[in-house]
Enzyme design. Structure first.
Site, PDB file in Angstrom:
ATOM      1  N   ASP A 112      37.343  29.654  -8.232  1.00  0.00           N
ATOM      2  CA  ASP A 112      36.925  30.857  -8.697  1.00  0.00           C
ATOM      3  C   ASP A 112      36.316  32.449  -9.578  1.00  0.00           C
ATOM      4  O   ASP A 112      35.330  32.712  -9.490  1.00  0.00           O
ATOM      5  CB  ASP A 112      38.530  31.619  -8.178  1.00  0.00           C
ATOM      6  CG  ASP A 112      39.584  31.976  -9.128  1.00  0.00           C
ATOM      7  OD1 ASP A 112      39.140  31.163  -9.717  1.00  0.00           O
ATOM      8  OD2 ASP A 112      40.386  32.740  -8.871  1.00  0.00           O
ATOM      9  N   ASP A 115      37.478  32.627 -17.478  1.00  0.00           N
ATOM     10  CA  ASP A 115      37.177  33.481 -17.833  1.00  0.00           C
ATOM     11  C   ASP A 115      37.600  33.134 -18.895  1.00  0.00           C
ATOM     12  O   ASP A 115      37.308  32.768 -20.324  1.00  0.00           O
ATOM     13  CB  ASP A 115      38.476  35.085 -17.750  1.00  0.00           C
ATOM     14  CG  ASP A 115      39.576  34.343 -16.565  1.00  0.00           C
ATOM     15  OD1 ASP A 115      40.642  33.103 -16.917  1.00  0.00           O
ATOM     16  OD2 ASP A 115      40.466  35.098 -16.406  1.00  0.00           O
TER      17      ASP A 115
END
Length: 186
Positions: A112, A115
């Site tokens: 998804d 980071d």
């Protein structure tokens, strides 16, 4: 794009206030269709196994695999690094390992959001040891903050702003995954 005012906030958020809509439903759908075409072109032959990293990728993965115009297999991985925090803990736990054989197959890990890269680095090490024909990453969102990401993300849906975001599979403490858009969390 802004969210409705406090008095007209959608019931979907349970009365919790969100910041702004970062990517609306139509923008996401158009980009997912483009990614499907890119992935189809990138894998003209061989077995392609699409591995969704749960839980966050499930909506993206479901939409994406229907846009890939070639035979594929689908399986899942479950890893945890956030809990109820808005910052990755750094401790990655692999909770479910794919049952499908990986050796000799093209493996596309669907994530998804990229980071810190800690989760992906751990998973890619585990997967590479199983001798796939190729191993690549497709991420809906990329924050471009991972200092030591061991592998480039081959397919990126969108560059992500430096905000904590929810919706379209992304959550905060298991809330907001069901939203049809991606919004910032206030």
């Amino acid at each position: 794009m802004t969210l409705p005012s406090t008095t007209t906030r959608p019931k979907q958020t349970g009365g919790r206030e969100l910041g702004r809509i970062v990517f609306d439903q139509e923008t996401i759908a158009a980009r997912v269709a483009e990614l499907g075409r890119e992935i189809t072109a990138a894998y003209p032959d061989g077995d392609l196994l699409v591995l969704g990293l749960l839980k966050g990728s499930f909506i993206f993965l479901g939409d994406l695999v229907r846009q890939i115009d070639r035979p594929i297999q689908v399986d899942f991985l479950v890893a945890a690094s956030y809990g109820s925090n808005t910052v990755s803990s750094g401790a990655v736990r692999l909770l479910y390992d794919p049952e499908t054989r990986l050796d000799g197959k093209h493996i596309l890990v669907v994530e998804d959001i990229v980071d810190t890269g800690r989760t992906l680095n751990r998973l890619l090490t585990v997967l590479a040891a199983r001798r796939p024909r190729s191993l690549e990453i497709c991420a809906l969102l990329h924050k471009h903050i991972a200092a030591n990401l061991g592998r480039e993300v081959k397919f990126v849906g969108f560059d992500c702003p430096p905000e904590f975001i929810v919706g379209y599979g992304l959550d905060h403490a298991e809330n907001f995954r069901h939203l049809p858009y991606i919004a910032s969390l206030k």
